[in-house]
Design a protein around this motif. Structure first.
Motif, short mmCIF file in Angstrom:
data_model
loop_
_atom_site.label_atom_id
_atom_site.label_comp_id
_atom_site.label_asym_id
_atom_site.label_seq_id
_atom_site.Cartn_x
_atom_site.Cartn_y
_atom_site.Cartn_z
N ILE A 105 -0.84 8.56 -7.30
CA ILE A 105 -1.99 8.37 -6.40
C ILE A 105 -2.08 6.91 -5.95
N THR A 106 -1.90 5.99 -6.90
CA THR A 106 -2.00 4.57 -6.56
C THR A 106 -0.90 4.16 -5.58
N LEU A 107 0.31 4.61 -5.83
CA LEU A 107 1.44 4.24 -4.97
C LEU A 107 1.29 4.83 -3.57
N LEU A 108 0.78 6.06 -3.48
CA LEU A 108 0.58 6.65 -2.15
C LEU A 108 -0.53 5.93 -1.39
N GLY A 109 -1.54 5.46 -2.13
CA GLY A 109 -2.57 4.65 -1.47
C GLY A 109 -1.97 3.38 -0.88
N MET A 110 -1.03 2.78 -1.58
CA MET A 110 -0.35 1.59 -1.06
C MET A 110 0.48 1.93 0.18
N LEU A 111 1.18 3.06 0.13
CA LEU A 111 2.03 3.44 1.26
C LEU A 111 1.22 3.65 2.54
N ALA A 112 0.04 4.23 2.41
CA ALA A 112 -0.80 4.44 3.59
C ALA A 112 -1.13 3.11 4.26
N ILE A 113 -1.43 2.10 3.44
CA ILE A 113 -1.74 0.77 3.99
C ILE A 113 -0.49 0.14 4.59
N LEU A 114 0.61 0.21 3.86
CA LEU A 114 1.84 -0.48 4.26
C LEU A 114 2.40 0.05 5.57
N HIS A 115 2.43 1.36 5.73
CA HIS A 115 3.01 1.92 6.96
C HIS A 115 2.19 1.55 8.19
N ARG A 116 0.90 1.41 8.02
CA ARG A 116 0.08 1.05 9.17
C ARG A 116 0.23 -0.43 9.52
N ARG A 117 0.78 -1.21 8.60
CA ARG A 117 0.97 -2.64 8.86
C ARG A 117 2.30 -2.94 9.53
N ILE A 118 3.29 -2.09 9.33
CA ILE A 118 4.62 -2.37 9.88
C ILE A 118 4.60 -2.25 11.40
N LYS A 119 5.11 -3.27 12.05
CA LYS A 119 5.21 -3.27 13.51
C LYS A 119 6.70 -3.31 13.88
N THR A 120 7.19 -2.17 14.30
CA THR A 120 8.61 -2.06 14.61
C THR A 120 8.80 -1.07 15.75
N LYS A 121 9.92 -1.17 16.41
CA LYS A 121 10.20 -0.27 17.52
C LYS A 121 10.44 1.15 17.04
N TYR A 122 10.98 1.30 15.80
CA TYR A 122 11.32 2.63 15.29
C TYR A 122 10.68 2.85 13.91
#
Length: 645
Positions: A127-144
Motif C-alpha cells: 500500500i505504501t509503495l503504491l501510494g508513492m507510485l501514484a505521486i511519482l508518475h504524476r511528477r514525471i514529465k516526458t514525451k513517452y
C-alpha cells in the motif's frame, strides 16, 4: 532507569542525522550514517531533513528499501516521492515491490504467525509503495510516459495478492494515474479504505522533474496508450480478485432463479452476502473494480469486444507481451473480461443494476469462450482459474434462464467447428466441458451449478435423438460415478418431460408424440449401461466389493432410485389396492426389461451389499473398520426394490 541508555542512544542517533547533513559530510557518508541510525524514533527528524529537495534528490532513492520495512515511515517515504528524483525513486520502488513476492508467499503460508523479522506486513508495504507510485508518475514529465507506466503496471500485477487492502490500493493507484477521480462513496460497513497520499496530500510540495524533457511536450498518442494499459491492468486485477475470493455468482444465481428449491431454515448464500462483513466487502470491491473498468472506457458490448472475447486468442497475462507500443497491440485479460460479463449479468439480475445486456447466446458465443478456456488441460485450467470458471458457469445459467440458446433459432449448431457428419458435436462438446467443471472445480456450489447448467443445455437440445446419443455417451464412456449418476437423473427427467408432452398432445389432438423418450427405444439403448450385469461381482473377495461399492456409490444409488421409479410405479384400477395394477411406465419399457434387470443387476447387487454389511458388522473383514455410510442406504433401497414384485 533501564530506559535511560536507550533514550541516550536515540538522542545520539537523532543528533547524528541532524548534524551530519551535507555539506558537513559528503552524500555517501551521510547516507551511511542515516542507515546506521534508522529506527522509528528518528523518523520525524529524518523527515525534517528530507524537506531539502537537493538532499532528497541525492539520497532519497537509496532510502526506499530500508524505510519501507520500518514502522511509521510513511511520511518519510511520501516526502521522498514528492521531492526525490522521480525516475530514480520509481526504479527503487519497483525493486522493493519485486522483493515483496517472497514475503507475500511467506505471509500467505503463515498469516497468523508472522515472522518476527517482518515487523511491517507485505500488504502494508504494498500500500505504501503504491501510494508513492501514484505521486511519482504524476511528477514525471516526458514525451513517452507510457514506457514508465507499462513497467510499473507489470511489477504491481506480479506483486499483487487479491486481498481487500491491496485491491483498494490498486484502485487508488489507477484512479490517480488515469485522472479519473470519483467522489468518495457513502460510508458503508463493507467499505475497505487505505491511505492514498496522492489524493489526500499536498501536491504543492511536489518538486519539478529535474530530468524533464525540454525539447517537446508529451506525444498526443500517449493518452490513449496509457488508458489502454490501465484498462488491460484493471481487467487483470479483476480476474485475479475473482480467482482469489469466492464470489458465488453462479450459486447465488441458482438461488435467485429457483427459490422453491431453497431448504427452509437454512441460510442462503444470498443472505450470507447481505449479512457477513467479509462477503459484503467482496461484493463492494468487485463493484468498484467494474466501475473503474467502465471509467476506463469498457462499459458496453461492442462488436469488437464480443469478437475478441469469443474468437480472439487467449490472453492470460497481456501486460507481459513484448510489444506494448500502441493501443491496438495491448490486449485485455480474457478471464477478466469473462468476470466483467458475469458481474454485469449477475448484478443486473440479482440487484437490478443498470449494466449492459450481453449480446450473447449459448451457441455460438458462450460455447466458444468455454471451449477456449478448457480445450487444453481442463483440470489444470479449472484449478488455476476457479473464479473465472465460475463466472463462465454464471453466464451460462443467465443465458439459459433467459432462453438465449442460439443466435440462429432455426439451427443452434452454428459453431464453425461443427461437423456436418456429426450434428451432435456442439451440444455434446458443450455438455462435456460443463461436466468437467462439475467434476474438477474445488467448490461444491460451483460443481452443482455446472451440473445444473449441463442438464439445462441437454434438455434444450431440440432433437430427441441427439439428447439420447449424449446420454448414451455419458453412461457408456464416462468413468466418473457422479457424472453417470447425473446422466441417470437427466434420463429420468427426459422420460417425465416426454410423458407430459404426450399427455398434452393427446388431449389437444389425435396425434401421438414421436419423442424417442416416449417409446421403448430410449431405454433399450441405455438399459445395459444403467443396469449392467453384476453376477461377476459375486466371485470377488469382500474387500474388493467394498472398494467397488465405495467408488460407485453415487451411480448405484441413482440407478436404484431409477429402478424404483420405473418398476415401482403402479397405476391402480378399480378394485385394486395401492401398489397393484399396471406399471405406469409400461409404454416405455422394452419387453421383459423388468425381469432381466432383476436377474442380471438387482439380485447380484442385493447379495453383494448384504455380504458387505454382514462381514463388516461381524468383523470378518480383518478389522478394516468398514464405514457402511451410504452403503446402508443402498441396502435399504435394494430391499425395497426387491419387495416390489
Amino acid at each position: 532507569m533501564a530506559a535511560e541508555p536507550q533514550n541516550r542512544d536515540t538522542a545520539k542517533a537523532i543528533e547524528a542525522i541532524r548534524d551530519a547533513r551535507p555539506p558537513t559530510t559528503d552524500r555517501f557518508t551521510y547516507l551511511t550514517i542515516v542507515e546506521a541510525n534508522l529506527c522509528p524514533e528518528v523518523l520525524p527528524t529524518l523527515n525534517e531533513v528530507l524537506q531539502s529537495p537537493e538532499l532528497t534528490q541525492e539520497i532519497g532513492w537509496d532510502l526506499v528499501f530500508n524505510l519501507v520495512s520500518l514502522p511509521g515511515s510513511e511520511e518519510c517515504l511520501e516526502t521522498v516521492a514528492r521531492l526525490g528524483n522521480p525516475r530514480e525513486v520509481i526504479l527503487k520502488v519497483l525493486e522493493a515491490l519485486e522483493l515483496l513476492n517472497g514475503e507475500n508467499q511467506d505471509d500467505e503460508e503463515d498469516d497468523e504467525q508472522r515472522k518476527p523479522d517482518l515487523p511491517v506486513s507485505p500488504t502494508h508495504k504494498f500500500i505504501t509503495l503504491l501510494g508513492m507510485l501514484a505521486i511519482l508518475h504524476r511528477r514525471i514529465k516526458t514525451k513517452y510516459p507510457s514506457r514508465f507506466l507499462a513497467q510499473t503496471l507489470q511489477t504491481v500485477y506480479r506483486t499483487y495478492r487479491p486481498n481487500q487492502e491491496m485491491t483498494a490500493s490498486v484502485l487508488n493507484l489507477v484512479h490517480s494515474l488515469s485522472g479519473q477521480r470519483r467522489p468518495p462513496l457513502p460510508s458503508r460497513k463493507s467499505s475497505v479504505n487505505v491511505a492514498n497520499p496522492d489524493q489526500t496530500g499536498d501536491t504543492s510540495k511536489n518538486a519539478p522533474d529535474p530530468e524533464a524533457d525540454r525539447d517537446d511536450r508529451e506525444d498526443p498518442d500517449e493518452t490513449e496508450l496509457e488508458q489502454k494499459l490501465l484498462l488491460s491492468f484493471a481487467t487483470c486485477i479483476l480476474e485475479a480478485y475473482a480467482n482469489g475470493n469466492e464470489l458465488a455468482w453462479a450459486a447465488r444465481l441458482l438461488e435467485f432463479y429457483n427459490p422453491e428449491k431453497i431448504v427452509p431454515g437454512r441460510r442462503t448464500l444470498m443472505a450470507a452476502f447481505r449479512e457477513e462483513q467479509e462477503l459484503l466487502s467482496r461484493d463492494s470491491i468487485v463493484g468498484k473494480l467494474v466501475a473503474l473498468i467502465g471509467d476506463l472506457g469498457l462499459d458496453s458490448f461492442s462488436k469488437t469486444f464480443i469478437h475478441q472475447l469469443c474468437d480472439g486468442p487467449m490472453h492470460s497475462e497481456p501486460l507481459e507481451e513484448p510489444d506494448l507500443s500502441s493501443p491496438d497491440k495491448i490486449a485485455l485479460s480474457t478471464g477478466g473480461c469473462v468476470c466483467l460479463v458475469a458481474y454485469w449479468v449477475f448484478s443486473s439480475t440479482v440487484f437490478d443494476a443498470g449494466y449492459p445486456r450481453p449480446v450473447f447466446h449459448v451457441f455460438p458465443e458462450h460455447f466458444a469462450v468455454l471451449d477456449k478456456f478448457l480445450q487444453d488441460d481442463a483440470h489444470a485450467q479449472i484449478q488455476k482459474s476457479t473464479g473465472t470458471i465460475e463466472a463462465l458457469i454464471g453466464i451460462g445459467l443467465w443465458l439459459q434462464f433467459n432462453n438465449l440458446l442460439s443466435a440462429n433459432p432455426t439451427s443452434p449448431l452454428t459453431n464453425p467447428t461443427t461437423s456436418p457428419e456429426d450434428p451432435t458435436s456442439d451440444f455434446m462438446r458443450y455438455i462435456h466441458l460443463t461436466t468437467l467443471i462439475a467434476l474438477y472445480h474445488p467448490a461444491i456450489q460451483v460443481r452443482n451449478a455446472a451440473s445444473v447448467l449441463a442438464g439445462l443445455v441437454l434438455h434444450s437440445d431440440p432433437e430427441d435423438d441427439d439428447r439420447l446419443k449424449i446420454l448414451e455417451d455419458l453412461l457408456e464412456n464416462c468413468m466418473f460415478a457422479t457424472l453417470k449418476a447425473r446422466a441417470v437423473a437427466w434420463l429420468r427427467e427426459e422420460l417425465l418431460a416426454a410423458a407430459a408432452a404426450s399427455t398434452t398432445a393427446s388431449s389437444s389432438s389425435s396425434q401421438k408424440s414421436n419423442n424417442l423418450f416416449s417409446t421403448p427405444q430410449a431405454l433399450e439403448a441405455v438399459q445395459y449401461s444403467v443396469f449392467p450385469p453384476l453376477t461377476s461381482l459375486l466371485d470377488l473377495p469382500t474387500l474388493d466389493l467394498v472398494e467397488y461399492l465405495t467408488a460407485n456409490v453415487p451411480f448405484i444409488m441413482q440407478a436404484v432410485n431409477f429402478a424404483l421409479f420405473l418398476f415401482g410405479s403402479k397405476t391402480a384400477t378399480a378394485g385394486e389396492g395401492k401398489g397393484e395394477g399396471e406399471n405406469k411406465w409400461k409404454q416405455v419399457l422394452p419387453g421383459n426389461m423388468e425381469a432381466t434387470v432383476r436377474e442380471r443387476w438387482l439380485e447380484p447387487l442385493r447379495e453383494v451389499v448384504v455380504r458387505v454389511e454382514r462381514e463388516g458388522k461381524s468383523g470378518e473383514l480383518g478389522g478394516e473398520g468398514i464405514e457402511m455410510g451410504p452403503l446402508e442406504g443402498e441396502l435399504g433401497l435394494c430391499r425395497r426394490l426387491g419387495s416390489e414384485k
